[in-house]
Design an enzyme around this catalytic site. Structure first.
Site, PDB file in Angstrom:
ATOM      1  N   LYS A   9       0.814  -1.343   0.008  1.00  0.00           N
ATOM      2  CA  LYS A   9      -0.050   0.037   0.040  1.00  0.00           C
ATOM      3  C   LYS A   9       0.954   1.115  -0.121  1.00  0.00           C
ATOM      4  O   LYS A   9       2.117   1.262   0.157  1.00  0.00           O
ATOM      5  CB  LYS A   9      -0.894  -0.007   1.123  1.00  0.00           C
ATOM      6  CG  LYS A   9      -1.862  -1.326   1.078  1.00  0.00           C
ATOM      7  CD  LYS A   9      -2.752  -1.265   2.538  1.00  0.00           C
ATOM      8  CE  LYS A   9      -3.849  -2.430   2.468  1.00  0.00           C
ATOM      9  NZ  LYS A   9      -4.385  -2.292   3.743  1.00  0.00           N
ATOM     10  N   TYR A  49     -12.222  -2.892  -3.185  1.00  0.00           N
ATOM     11  CA  TYR A  49     -12.617  -2.823  -1.736  1.00  0.00           C
ATOM     12  C   TYR A  49     -14.136  -2.974  -1.580  1.00  0.00           C
ATOM     13  O   TYR A  49     -14.893  -2.596  -0.594  1.00  0.00           O
ATOM     14  CB  TYR A  49     -11.886  -1.860  -0.653  1.00  0.00           C
ATOM     15  CG  TYR A  49     -10.870  -1.927  -0.415  1.00  0.00           C
ATOM     16  CD1 TYR A  49     -10.387  -3.179   0.464  1.00  0.00           C
ATOM     17  CD2 TYR A  49      -9.675  -1.036  -0.483  1.00  0.00           C
ATOM     18  CE1 TYR A  49      -9.120  -3.442   1.097  1.00  0.00           C
ATOM     19  CE2 TYR A  49      -8.421  -1.306   0.013  1.00  0.00           C
ATOM     20  CZ  TYR A  49      -8.168  -2.377   0.651  1.00  0.00           C
ATOM     21  OH  TYR A  49      -6.864  -2.732   1.248  1.00  0.00           O
ATOM     22  N   PHE A  57     -15.194   2.877   7.548  1.00  0.00           N
ATOM     23  CA  PHE A  57     -13.851   3.209   7.262  1.00  0.00           C
ATOM     24  C   PHE A  57     -13.751   3.343   5.795  1.00  0.00           C
ATOM     25  O   PHE A  57     -12.537   3.549   5.131  1.00  0.00           O
ATOM     26  CB  PHE A  57     -12.808   2.467   7.937  1.00  0.00           C
ATOM     27  CG  PHE A  57     -13.064   0.911   7.758  1.00  0.00           C
ATOM     28  CD1 PHE A  57     -12.508   0.363   6.485  1.00  0.00           C
ATOM     29  CD2 PHE A  57     -13.653   0.089   8.573  1.00  0.00           C
ATOM     30  CE1 PHE A  57     -12.630  -0.864   6.428  1.00  0.00           C
ATOM     31  CE2 PHE A  57     -13.719  -1.292   8.396  1.00  0.00           C
ATOM     32  CZ  PHE A  57     -13.055  -1.775   7.329  1.00  0.00           C
ATOM     33  N   ARG A  85      -1.218 -14.797   3.636  1.00  0.00           N
ATOM     34  CA  ARG A  85      -1.849 -14.377   4.605  1.00  0.00           C
ATOM     35  C   ARG A  85      -1.009 -14.382   6.100  1.00  0.00           C
ATOM     36  O   ARG A  85      -1.105 -13.481   6.767  1.00  0.00           O
ATOM     37  CB  ARG A  85      -3.157 -14.895   4.789  1.00  0.00           C
ATOM     38  CG  ARG A  85      -4.203 -14.627   3.498  1.00  0.00           C
ATOM     39  CD  ARG A  85      -5.023 -13.048   3.649  1.00  0.00           C
ATOM     40  NE  ARG A  85      -5.705 -12.928   4.888  1.00  0.00           N
ATOM     41  CZ  ARG A  85      -6.502 -11.694   4.766  1.00  0.00           C
ATOM     42  NH1 ARG A  85      -6.262 -10.621   3.996  1.00  0.00           N
ATOM     43  NH2 ARG A  85      -7.066 -11.656   6.047  1.00  0.00           N
ATOM     44  N   THR A  91      -4.967  -8.317  10.633  1.00  0.00           N
ATOM     45  CA  THR A  91      -5.278  -6.989  10.135  1.00  0.00           C
ATOM     46  C   THR A  91      -4.780  -5.691  10.937  1.00  0.00           C
ATOM     47  O   THR A  91      -4.216  -4.954  10.608  1.00  0.00           O
ATOM     48  CB  THR A  91      -6.618  -7.085   9.711  1.00  0.00           C
ATOM     49  OG1 THR A  91      -7.326  -8.030   8.944  1.00  0.00           O
ATOM     50  CG2 THR A  91      -7.429  -5.668   9.073  1.00  0.00           C
ATOM     51  N   ARG A 102       3.115  -7.312   8.794  1.00  0.00           N
ATOM     52  CA  ARG A 102       2.454  -6.163   9.881  1.00  0.00           C
ATOM     53  C   ARG A 102       3.032  -6.042  11.156  1.00  0.00           C
ATOM     54  O   ARG A 102       3.099  -5.091  11.792  1.00  0.00           O
ATOM     55  CB  ARG A 102       1.066  -6.161   9.876  1.00  0.00           C
ATOM     56  CG  ARG A 102       0.261  -6.054   8.182  1.00  0.00           C
ATOM     57  CD  ARG A 102      -1.070  -6.634   8.255  1.00  0.00           C
ATOM     58  NE  ARG A 102      -1.750  -6.030   7.264  1.00  0.00           N
ATOM     59  CZ  ARG A 102      -3.069  -6.728   6.576  1.00  0.00           C
ATOM     60  NH1 ARG A 102      -3.533  -7.671   7.463  1.00  0.00           N
ATOM     61  NH2 ARG A 102      -3.270  -6.067   5.390  1.00  0.00           N
ATOM     62  N   ASN A 112      -1.810  -0.256   7.474  1.00  0.00           N
ATOM     63  CA  ASN A 112      -1.133  -1.784   7.841  1.00  0.00           C
ATOM     64  C   ASN A 112      -0.255  -2.222   6.603  1.00  0.00           C
ATOM     65  O   ASN A 112      -0.008  -3.368   6.518  1.00  0.00           O
ATOM     66  CB  ASN A 112      -2.139  -2.733   8.477  1.00  0.00           C
ATOM     67  CG  ASN A 112      -3.309  -2.798   7.341  1.00  0.00           C
ATOM     68  OD1 ASN A 112      -3.167  -2.080   5.949  1.00  0.00           O
ATOM     69  ND2 ASN A 112      -4.233  -3.789   7.679  1.00  0.00           N
ATOM     70  N   HIS A 115      -1.632  -5.501   1.554  1.00  0.00           N
ATOM     71  CA  HIS A 115      -2.913  -6.257   1.030  1.00  0.00           C
ATOM     72  C   HIS A 115      -2.331  -7.559   0.539  1.00  0.00           C
ATOM     73  O   HIS A 115      -1.769  -7.828  -0.265  1.00  0.00           O
ATOM     74  CB  HIS A 115      -3.694  -5.512   0.397  1.00  0.00           C
ATOM     75  CG  HIS A 115      -4.888  -6.458  -0.319  1.00  0.00           C
ATOM     76  ND1 HIS A 115      -5.919  -6.522   0.330  1.00  0.00           N
ATOM     77  CD2 HIS A 115      -4.919  -7.282  -1.360  1.00  0.00           C
ATOM     78  CE1 HIS A 115      -6.883  -7.475  -0.494  1.00  0.00           C
ATOM     79  NE2 HIS A 115      -6.147  -7.958  -1.399  1.00  0.00           N
ATOM     80  N   GLU A 126      -9.386 -10.285  -7.845  1.00  0.00           N
ATOM     81  CA  GLU A 126      -8.516  -9.374  -7.570  1.00  0.00           C
ATOM     82  C   GLU A 126      -7.332  -9.388  -8.834  1.00  0.00           C
ATOM     83  O   GLU A 126      -6.950  -8.222  -9.155  1.00  0.00           O
ATOM     84  CB  GLU A 126      -7.903  -9.365  -6.090  1.00  0.00           C
ATOM     85  CG  GLU A 126      -8.754  -9.006  -5.116  1.00  0.00           C
ATOM     86  CD  GLU A 126      -8.283  -9.412  -3.762  1.00  0.00           C
ATOM     87  OE1 GLU A 126      -9.282  -8.664  -2.809  1.00  0.00           O
ATOM     88  OE2 GLU A 126      -7.159  -9.703  -3.484  1.00  0.00           O
TER      89      GLU A 126
HETATM   90  P1  IDP Z   1      -7.228  -7.399   5.517  1.00  0.00           P
HETATM   91  O1  IDP Z   1      -6.340  -6.341   4.706  1.00  0.00           O
HETATM   92  O2  IDP Z   1      -6.462  -7.982   6.492  1.00  0.00           O
HETATM   93  O3  IDP Z   1      -7.674  -8.418   4.622  1.00  0.00           O
HETATM   94  P2  IDP Z   1     -10.036  -6.491   5.951  1.00  0.00           P
HETATM   95  O4  IDP Z   1     -10.693  -6.725   7.166  1.00  0.00           O
HETATM   96  O5  IDP Z   1     -10.045  -7.050   4.602  1.00  0.00           O
HETATM   97  O6  IDP Z   1      -8.469  -6.870   6.302  1.00  0.00           O
HETATM   98  O7  IDP Z   1      -9.940  -4.774   5.745  1.00  0.00           O
HETATM   99  C1  IDP Z   1      -9.234  -4.330   4.411  1.00  0.00           C
HETATM  100  C2  IDP Z   1      -8.541  -3.169   4.940  1.00  0.00           C
HETATM  101  O8  IDP Z   1      -9.342  -2.220   5.510  1.00  0.00           O
HETATM  102  C3  IDP Z   1      -7.521  -3.518   6.155  1.00  0.00           C
HETATM  103  O9  IDP Z   1      -6.180  -3.943   5.588  1.00  0.00           O
HETATM  104  C4  IDP Z   1      -7.209  -1.826   6.764  1.00  0.00           C
HETATM  105  O10 IDP Z   1      -6.480  -1.290   5.744  1.00  0.00           O
HETATM  106  C5  IDP Z   1      -8.663  -1.392   6.492  1.00  0.00           C
HETATM  107  N1  IDP Z   1      -9.367  -1.491   7.915  1.00  0.00           N
HETATM  108  C6  IDP Z   1     -10.417  -2.636   8.319  1.00  0.00           C
HETATM  109  N2  IDP Z   1     -10.582  -2.567   9.516  1.00  0.00           N
HETATM  110  C7  IDP Z   1     -10.462  -1.409   9.598  1.00  0.00           C
HETATM  111  C8  IDP Z   1     -11.105  -0.416  10.752  1.00  0.00           C
HETATM  112  O11 IDP Z   1     -11.532  -0.781  11.708  1.00  0.00           O
HETATM  113  N3  IDP Z   1     -10.539   0.922  10.664  1.00  0.00           N
HETATM  114  C9  IDP Z   1      -9.874   1.495   9.548  1.00  0.00           C
HETATM  115  N4  IDP Z   1      -9.397   0.615   8.678  1.00  0.00           N
HETATM  116  C10 IDP Z   1      -9.765  -0.760   8.482  1.00  0.00           C
HETATM  117 MG    MG Z   2      -9.302  -8.272   3.222  1.00  0.00          MG
END
Ligand code: IDP
Ligand code: MG
Length: 149
Positions: A9, A49, A57, A85, A91, A102, A112, A115, A126
């Site tokens: 990212k 997304y 968010f 993963r 996350t 991470r 973070n 992706h 994707e």
């Molecule tokens: P992942 O990236 O580990 O698959 P997801 O739940 O798919 O996590 O969420 C996608 C992205 O959205 C996360 O990597 C993070 O950047 C952002 N995100 C997820 N949950 C939150 C939150 O509660 N606050 C702010 N950003 C979030």
């Molecule tokens: Mg995800």
């Protein structure tokens, strides 16, 4: 052969972690079959997304992911989706295990740095969203016999 979509990212790019992150997947033994640096359009980010579009968010996430260059990649190998993963970590970087990307390099869920597709079907979706077929190379590591029995 199984493939996954990985993106470093904009925060990972700005923080100079591109080489470190690519190095981890290379050293593990996965094969890089697609790689490009780009600034994602609003449309591409929203499609990527889409599953989170109702989340509070979502707007910040799309604006962040389009805020600067990111590195989009496709990695190949048996079990690469789930393994990537685990290499990436949870996350929330504060709960991500040390040794994960991470866990080692981030402190905030909204920053973070990386992706990774969460399932084989998601990976296929994707990959076709971010890459054309012509942008993906079909090749085999010559050292494969030293990686896979
Ligand atoms: P992942 O990236 O580990 O698959 P997801 O739940 O798919 O996590 O969420 C996608 C992205 O959205 C996360 O990597 C993070 O950047 C952002 N995100 C997820 N949950 C939150 C939150 O509660 N606050 C702010 N950003 C979030
Ligand atoms: Mg995800």
């Amino acid at each position: 052969m199984e493939r996954t979509f990985i993106a470093i990212k904009p925060d990972g790019v700005q923080r100079g972690l591109v080489g470190e992150i690519i190095g981890r997947f290379e050293a593990k033994g996965f094969t890089l079959v697609g790689l490009k640096l780009l600034v994602a359009s609003q449309e591409l980010a929203e499609k990527h997304y889409d599953i989170h579009k109702e989340r509070p968010f979502f707007k910040d996430l799309v604006s962040f992911i389009t805020s600067g260059p990111l590195v989009a990649m496709v990695w190949e190998g048996d079990g690469v989706v789930a393994s990537a993963r685990r290499i990436i970590g949870a996350t929330n970087p504060l709960t991500a295990e040390p040794g994960t990307i991470r866990g080692d390099f981030a402190v905030s869920i909204g920053r973070n740095i990386i992706h990774g597709s969460d399932a084989i079907e998601t990976a296929q979706r994707e990959i076709s969203l971010w890459f054309t077929d012509a942008e993906l190379a079909n090749w085999e590591l010559t050292i494969k016999p030293w990686l896979v029995e």
